[in-house]
Write a protein that holds these residues in place. Sequence first.
Motif, PDB file in Angstrom:
ATOM      1  N   LEU A 211       0.825  -1.213   0.000  1.00  0.00           N
ATOM      2  CA  LEU A 211       0.000   0.000   0.000  1.00  0.00           C
ATOM      3  C   LEU A 211       0.859   1.262   0.000  1.00  0.00           C
ATOM      4  O   LEU A 211       0.527   2.244  -0.665  1.00  0.00           O
ATOM      5  CB  LEU A 211      -0.952  -0.020   1.193  1.00  0.00           C
ATOM      6  CG  LEU A 211      -2.012  -1.119   1.145  1.00  0.00           C
ATOM      7  CD1 LEU A 211      -2.711  -1.249   2.483  1.00  0.00           C
ATOM      8  CD2 LEU A 211      -3.000  -0.859   0.022  1.00  0.00           C
TER       9      LEU A 211
ATOM     10  N   LEU B 152      -8.518  -4.961   6.176  1.00  0.00           N
ATOM     11  CA  LEU B 152      -8.283  -5.542   4.853  1.00  0.00           C
ATOM     12  C   LEU B 152      -7.879  -7.005   4.964  1.00  0.00           C
ATOM     13  O   LEU B 152      -8.376  -7.862   4.225  1.00  0.00           O
ATOM     14  CB  LEU B 152      -7.199  -4.751   4.106  1.00  0.00           C
ATOM     15  CG  LEU B 152      -7.570  -3.345   3.662  1.00  0.00           C
ATOM     16  CD1 LEU B 152      -6.330  -2.586   3.206  1.00  0.00           C
ATOM     17  CD2 LEU B 152      -8.608  -3.390   2.555  1.00  0.00           C
TER      18      LEU B 152
ATOM     19  N   TYR C 185     -11.300  -6.472   0.612  1.00  0.00           N
ATOM     20  CA  TYR C 185     -12.332  -5.447   0.485  1.00  0.00           C
ATOM     21  C   TYR C 185     -12.082  -4.355   1.516  1.00  0.00           C
ATOM     22  O   TYR C 185     -11.701  -4.633   2.658  1.00  0.00           O
ATOM     23  CB  TYR C 185     -13.724  -6.041   0.723  1.00  0.00           C
ATOM     24  CG  TYR C 185     -14.126  -7.073  -0.304  1.00  0.00           C
ATOM     25  CD1 TYR C 185     -14.265  -6.726  -1.646  1.00  0.00           C
ATOM     26  CD2 TYR C 185     -14.373  -8.382   0.068  1.00  0.00           C
ATOM     27  CE1 TYR C 185     -14.643  -7.669  -2.592  1.00  0.00           C
ATOM     28  CE2 TYR C 185     -14.754  -9.327  -0.871  1.00  0.00           C
ATOM     29  CZ  TYR C 185     -14.882  -8.967  -2.195  1.00  0.00           C
ATOM     30  OH  TYR C 185     -15.255  -9.900  -3.131  1.00  0.00           O
ATOM     31  N   CYS C 186     -12.302  -3.115   1.108  1.00  0.00           N
ATOM     32  CA  CYS C 186     -12.159  -1.992   2.030  1.00  0.00           C
ATOM     33  C   CYS C 186     -13.068  -2.220   3.237  1.00  0.00           C
ATOM     34  O   CYS C 186     -14.239  -2.564   3.070  1.00  0.00           O
ATOM     35  CB  CYS C 186     -12.537  -0.681   1.345  1.00  0.00           C
ATOM     36  SG  CYS C 186     -11.317  -0.124   0.153  1.00  0.00           S
TER      37      CYS C 186
ATOM     38  N   LYS D 229     -14.900  -2.854  -4.613  1.00  0.00           N
ATOM     39  CA  LYS D 229     -14.604  -2.551  -3.209  1.00  0.00           C
ATOM     40  C   LYS D 229     -13.239  -3.068  -2.772  1.00  0.00           C
ATOM     41  O   LYS D 229     -12.830  -2.848  -1.642  1.00  0.00           O
ATOM     42  CB  LYS D 229     -15.687  -3.161  -2.315  1.00  0.00           C
ATOM     43  CG  LYS D 229     -17.081  -2.657  -2.650  1.00  0.00           C
ATOM     44  CD  LYS D 229     -18.148  -3.442  -1.920  1.00  0.00           C
ATOM     45  CE  LYS D 229     -19.524  -3.050  -2.435  1.00  0.00           C
ATOM     46  NZ  LYS D 229     -20.586  -3.910  -1.901  1.00  0.00           N
TER      47      LYS D 229
ATOM     48  N   CYS E  17      -9.475  -3.008  -2.219  1.00  0.00           N
ATOM     49  CA  CYS E  17      -8.549  -1.899  -1.972  1.00  0.00           C
ATOM     50  C   CYS E  17      -7.360  -1.962  -2.928  1.00  0.00           C
ATOM     51  O   CYS E  17      -6.768  -3.030  -3.092  1.00  0.00           O
ATOM     52  CB  CYS E  17      -8.075  -1.944  -0.530  1.00  0.00           C
ATOM     53  SG  CYS E  17      -7.016  -0.562  -0.067  1.00  0.00           S
ATOM     54  N   PRO E  18      -6.988  -0.840  -3.534  1.00  0.00           N
ATOM     55  CA  PRO E  18      -7.648   0.455  -3.470  1.00  0.00           C
ATOM     56  C   PRO E  18      -8.943   0.428  -4.288  1.00  0.00           C
ATOM     57  O   PRO E  18      -8.940   0.040  -5.452  1.00  0.00           O
ATOM     58  CB  PRO E  18      -6.634   1.435  -4.036  1.00  0.00           C
ATOM     59  CG  PRO E  18      -5.701   0.623  -4.875  1.00  0.00           C
ATOM     60  CD  PRO E  18      -5.748  -0.775  -4.328  1.00  0.00           C
ATOM     61  N   CYS E  19     -10.015   0.846  -3.657  1.00  0.00           N
ATOM     62  CA  CYS E  19     -11.341   0.745  -4.269  1.00  0.00           C
ATOM     63  C   CYS E  19     -11.474   1.720  -5.449  1.00  0.00           C
ATOM     64  O   CYS E  19     -10.682   2.642  -5.605  1.00  0.00           O
ATOM     65  CB  CYS E  19     -12.435   0.997  -3.245  1.00  0.00           C
ATOM     66  SG  CYS E  19     -12.614   2.720  -2.743  1.00  0.00           S
TER      67      CYS E  19
ATOM     68  N   HIS F 163     -11.671   5.642  -4.426  1.00  0.00           N
ATOM     69  CA  HIS F 163     -10.724   6.343  -3.544  1.00  0.00           C
ATOM     70  C   HIS F 163     -10.191   7.652  -4.124  1.00  0.00           C
ATOM     71  O   HIS F 163     -10.089   8.641  -3.398  1.00  0.00           O
ATOM     72  CB  HIS F 163      -9.596   5.413  -3.085  1.00  0.00           C
ATOM     73  CG  HIS F 163      -8.548   5.118  -4.101  1.00  0.00           C
ATOM     74  ND1 HIS F 163      -8.777   4.325  -5.204  1.00  0.00           N
ATOM     75  CD2 HIS F 163      -7.253   5.506  -4.173  1.00  0.00           C
ATOM     76  CE1 HIS F 163      -7.661   4.233  -5.908  1.00  0.00           C
ATOM     77  NE2 HIS F 163      -6.723   4.942  -5.303  1.00  0.00           N
TER      78      HIS F 163
ATOM     79  N   CYS G 256      -9.811   9.197   1.482  1.00  0.00           N
ATOM     80  CA  CYS G 256     -10.795   8.193   1.080  1.00  0.00           C
ATOM     81  C   CYS G 256     -11.685   7.891   2.286  1.00  0.00           C
ATOM     82  O   CYS G 256     -11.343   8.248   3.419  1.00  0.00           O
ATOM     83  CB  CYS G 256     -10.114   6.936   0.541  1.00  0.00           C
ATOM     84  SG  CYS G 256      -9.077   6.050   1.702  1.00  0.00           S
TER      85      CYS G 256
ATOM     86  N   CYS H 145     -12.369   5.293   4.091  1.00  0.00           N
ATOM     87  CA  CYS H 145     -11.815   4.556   5.237  1.00  0.00           C
ATOM     88  C   CYS H 145     -10.649   5.298   5.889  1.00  0.00           C
ATOM     89  O   CYS H 145     -10.247   4.959   6.999  1.00  0.00           O
ATOM     90  CB  CYS H 145     -11.402   3.147   4.830  1.00  0.00           C
ATOM     91  SG  CYS H 145     -10.010   3.064   3.704  1.00  0.00           S
TER      92      CYS H 145
END
Length: 92
Positions: free
Chosen positions: A10, A36, A47-48, A63, A65-67, A70, A80, A82
Amino acid sequence: MNFEQLFKELKDYAKSQDMLKLNPDEEKVVWVIKGLLKNEEKYGHRYCPCRVVTGNEEDDAPKICPCKWHKDEIKEMGHCTCGLFVSTKGYA
């Protein structure tokens, strides 16, 4: 995948983008990454944690991540939903 691997993935993703970075709030980042990983264990995908998972993989695919939302959310709100990613502009 473990926490450290996902954190690095990430972080690398955020560095590759011009408009975003990981949230400087480390507690928020830890919370999201744990969510996550929990979703990956439970559903098979990261999924977020801020999104409702329906169980329909086609509907849920955006959904992951990254959705898909975002970047638009960061442009609109500075972060974003979340809170994993924030704007590099400093208004998040």
